[in-house]
Design an enzyme around this catalytic site. Structure first.
Site, PDB file in Angstrom:
ATOM      1  N   TYR B 130      46.849  50.728  37.292  1.00  0.00           N
ATOM      2  CA  TYR B 130      47.176  49.606  36.435  1.00  0.00           C
ATOM      3  C   TYR B 130      46.475  48.361  36.962  1.00  0.00           C
ATOM      4  O   TYR B 130      46.607  48.011  38.132  1.00  0.00           O
ATOM      5  CB  TYR B 130      48.689  49.359  36.388  1.00  0.00           C
ATOM      6  CG  TYR B 130      49.032  48.354  35.315  1.00  0.00           C
ATOM      7  CD1 TYR B 130      49.300  48.765  34.016  1.00  0.00           C
ATOM      8  CD2 TYR B 130      49.041  46.988  35.587  1.00  0.00           C
ATOM      9  CE1 TYR B 130      49.569  47.852  33.012  1.00  0.00           C
ATOM     10  CE2 TYR B 130      49.303  46.066  34.590  1.00  0.00           C
ATOM     11  CZ  TYR B 130      49.573  46.499  33.309  1.00  0.00           C
ATOM     12  OH  TYR B 130      49.830  45.593  32.312  1.00  0.00           O
ATOM     13  N   ASN B 214      53.440  43.027  36.259  1.00  0.00           N
ATOM     14  CA  ASN B 214      54.585  42.128  36.102  1.00  0.00           C
ATOM     15  C   ASN B 214      55.902  42.917  36.097  1.00  0.00           C
ATOM     16  O   ASN B 214      55.923  44.118  36.403  1.00  0.00           O
ATOM     17  CB  ASN B 214      54.430  41.297  34.822  1.00  0.00           C
ATOM     18  CG  ASN B 214      54.415  42.173  33.572  1.00  0.00           C
ATOM     19  OD1 ASN B 214      54.831  43.334  33.599  1.00  0.00           O
ATOM     20  ND2 ASN B 214      53.922  41.623  32.482  1.00  0.00           N
ATOM     21  N   HIS B 262      49.358  31.975  46.022  1.00  0.00           N
ATOM     22  CA  HIS B 262      49.504  33.141  45.137  1.00  0.00           C
ATOM     23  C   HIS B 262      50.647  32.971  44.150  1.00  0.00           C
ATOM     24  O   HIS B 262      50.561  33.405  43.005  1.00  0.00           O
ATOM     25  CB  HIS B 262      49.793  34.413  45.959  1.00  0.00           C
ATOM     26  CG  HIS B 262      48.580  35.169  46.345  1.00  0.00           C
ATOM     27  ND1 HIS B 262      47.740  35.726  45.428  1.00  0.00           N
ATOM     28  CD2 HIS B 262      48.046  35.476  47.557  1.00  0.00           C
ATOM     29  CE1 HIS B 262      46.738  36.346  46.055  1.00  0.00           C
ATOM     30  NE2 HIS B 262      46.901  36.205  47.347  1.00  0.00           N
ATOM     31  N   HIS B 328      51.336  40.282  56.183  1.00  0.00           N
ATOM     32  CA  HIS B 328      50.119  39.860  56.878  1.00  0.00           C
ATOM     33  C   HIS B 328      50.507  39.137  58.158  1.00  0.00           C
ATOM     34  O   HIS B 328      51.357  38.244  58.117  1.00  0.00           O
ATOM     35  CB  HIS B 328      49.310  38.863  56.039  1.00  0.00           C
ATOM     36  CG  HIS B 328      48.938  39.366  54.677  1.00  0.00           C
ATOM     37  ND1 HIS B 328      49.590  38.986  53.529  1.00  0.00           N
ATOM     38  CD2 HIS B 328      47.957  40.220  54.281  1.00  0.00           C
ATOM     39  CE1 HIS B 328      49.032  39.574  52.486  1.00  0.00           C
ATOM     40  NE2 HIS B 328      48.048  40.327  52.899  1.00  0.00           N
TER      41      HIS B 328
END
Lengths: 433, 433
Positions: B130, B214, B262, B328
């Site tokens: 996707y 989403n 983001h 991260h």
């Protein structure tokens, strides 16, 4: 009687498609009940767990009795006879030896641009293992879940095992001891999964939960997924045997029944190149079904979901097998290794007539927790990999950043992520000053 | 302003616990809507997919226009300028080189009892990826999902990418071409996930679905899980930087902002041994927030979820980091390798001041699809392993069955699974005749 199919028949494709899509399990919808139990355990901790244990397992405990103590475990283990103990020890040793080979390797290298790259594997810190109580309490399943966790290096392994009416299974206690389990709690159901995922005053939370259970346990695992990791949600067991005519029909019949006896929803399929042999196996199954202890269960499974399929040749057998993507696949043919090369989707393969599937359930070494319901198309059996996770590593030098930084700046700009690009630009600016 | 914490403060433990458990995302409950869309696509196939595409993407198509043709892809790719093309090619090459090292090895050995054991890895046959449309359509994410699949050996890789109002992203088309994607469909939302999982007249079903989306896409992936495999459901992005005082505050500020930009729900945390340096970074962030294109998003994330934590020493920093289990982790210290040895839970580690996290998003080589929301405690980033599965192998000889079969008989009896035991007994009886 099972369904008989023949790839030469004109309606074969329809009949095979029906077999593939047959719905074997109607899971009751217990999601609301389970949601309420989990919320209650989160809110009331030990007290909620104790209430549910009193209600469902008819067992009144205090919080300090939730754990089964080491001396209780000793007392239970003392009841195990020497034959059972030796068998469980041999199984544990073989499972450990197999899984020890699965420990993945770290990697670190320097690439042509001077960047150091790699990855490192680390174990999950704490894992919880659900062990069903009562009839379906299998010491072998405890070994199959706990040993990979300990081989992976999980430092805290807790198990929950319900003990309805206070009855403890001595072999389960021995299996826990042999596997190196650290904590044992006498609780079950959704309340046990909630306690493992969220913790209570007595039970510290874990990071990953594995192990089979009933519909309540499965629903609870789905609900806590994300908060903790879980293993697959296993469906009813399945076996596919591919056999040529040069086999003992009774052996194959017993192999088919060894899955059918698990569960009325289990599925046993024989694919054979020899139609007569197929009928002999069917007759041998009927004979065995007259005396098997679990004949009611095995008979229902065989009647409702069993199938015997005659094929033109072994290549066709392999192609059908790949469409089924079986949990267990026995290859009872003259050259099982050659046939296995054609198999692209299967949880476990048992090669040759001397390897009944039941060997894999107990003492072969490979795990018996395997993908069901055609999920071998995309997933694997339980292994050490389920109890480790990978951290990727990257270390740039000034030269490496000069070589690859500009591409990162370009792509960040293309994706309209300015700060991403500037974090590289600021460093390159200093280098180019 | 972010929250400032200090491990020396008496209320630190409470404040840190609040930071760990802060709920950053309120997912809308779209499950009923998604269930209806999936049921409709299963019932009406292409027709349903076309209806939803007309409604949600304002795009009237016929079934034979669902796929983006090779010549359309060519035309889009021709629009990409040379700089962008070279950057994407460099990224693709580096990602491919890194992931090629992840291909797992088969194993086969003979144990002391003469049993042949082992396992074999095979690729998933068909995978669907996707790709979000519109603003969040990132060519880098396409590379990060598609290249591991192709390196694994997936023979059919289909992608779905919505094209609202018919607008196609040329860089996404180039990324698909560079990755070796086989089929591209201009659809999105829950209807795309349903089409990939169940198939339609035009779109063949796949075995595994990966890629971000989403709330509708995430809910649809959860629903089709089991029918097909899925990757993790990713939450908002996170970065943790551990830095001593010997760093440029602006560099660290940009690294923190590269995740904050983001999403308003993203989280950026700095842990430092130098309180003054922490304040300098905070000031540098404020300065950058005056000009960043995405300052509204980055500012909200930093204000609501940002944190700067002062610690006594790096050992304490590592311990806090392991409790956070960040997606991260940047280690900007004098000896980042030594510090990384203390890290037990992290999706990706970026070592040293020359390795901004953004390098890992694009061109480092490691995958940028990583575990969020503390799930690095039990899971790993996307890799070749997500597109392969393991089949275990076992082959007994008569001698091996004599050596280990009796233990299987014993355990089958202990678990009341008679047919399991008999399948071994029948063979041993022939051997002992």
């Amino acid at each position: 009687m099972p369904v008989f199919l023949d790839t030469n028949a004109p309606d074969f494709e329809d009949a095979f498609a029906a077999l593939l899509t047959a719905k074997r399990e109607d899971s009751p919808d217990v999601d609301d009940t389970v949601a309420a139990i989990i919320a209650d355990v989160r809110a009331r901790g030990d007290e909620a767990v104790l209430d549910y244990t009193a209600r469902f397992d008819r067992l009144d405990l205090t919080a300090d009795q939730l754990a089964i103590s080491a001396s209780e475990v000793d007392a239970e283990i003392a009841k195990v006879d020497d034959t059972d103990r030796a068998a469980l020890e041999q199984a544990a040793e073989r499972i450990r030896a197999y899984h020890a080979r699965q420990i993945p390797e770290d990697a670190r290298w320097t690439d042509p641009e001077g960047a150091e790259l790699g990855w490192r594997w680390t174990p999950v810190s704490a894992a919880g293992l659900y062990v069903p109580g009562g009839l379906a309490s299998y010491p072998s399943s405890l070994l199959m879940n706990a040993i990979p966790a300990k081989v992976a290096g999980v430092s805290r392994l807790a198990i929950t095992v319900p003990t309805p009416d206070g009855v403890i299974n001595p072999l389960v206690m021995l299996a826990a001891r042999l596997s190196g389990v650290d904590e044992i709690y006498r609780i079950g159901g959704a309340q046990a999964i909630a306690a493992l995922a969220y913790g209570t005053e007595t039970i510290a939370p874990v990071d990953k939960i594995t192990g089979p259970g009933n519909a309540f346990v499965a629903a609870a695992k789905r609900r806590v997924f994300g908060r903790v990791g879980i293993d697959m949600i296993a469906g009813p067991s399945e076996i596919l045997v591919i056999a040529d005519g040069d086999n003992d029909p009774d052996w194959i019949a017993l192999d088919l029944m060894s899955q059918a006896e698990h569960d009325e929803s289990a599925q046993s399929i024989l694919i054979t190149t020899d139609e007569t042999f197929g009928r002999e196996v069917a007759a041998a199954v009927e004979a065995r079904l007259e005396t098997l202890e679990r004949r009611a269960i095995a008979g229902a499974s065989w009647r409702d979901f069993g199938a015997i399929i005659t094929v033109r040749d072994l290549a066709e057998a392999a192609a059908l097998s790949n469409r089924i993507a079986p949990e267990h696949l026995e290859l009872c043919t003259a050259d099982p290794d050659a046939l296995s090369e054609k198999i692209t989707h299967a949880g476990a393969i048992f090669l040759g007539q001397w390897t009944p599937e039941a060997i894999g359930d107990y003492v072969g070494g490979p795990n018996h927790v395997l993908p069901t319901a055609r999920s071998a198309r995309f997933s694997s059996g339980l292994s050490v990999m389920d109890f480790v996770k990978r951290t990727t590593l990257a270390k740039m030098t000034p030269d490496a950043l000069r070589a690859i930084g500009p591409a990162a700046e370009t792509l960040a700009r293309a994706e309209s992520l300015e700060a991403h690009g500037l974090s590289v630009t600021a460093r390159l600016r200093k280098l180019n000053r």
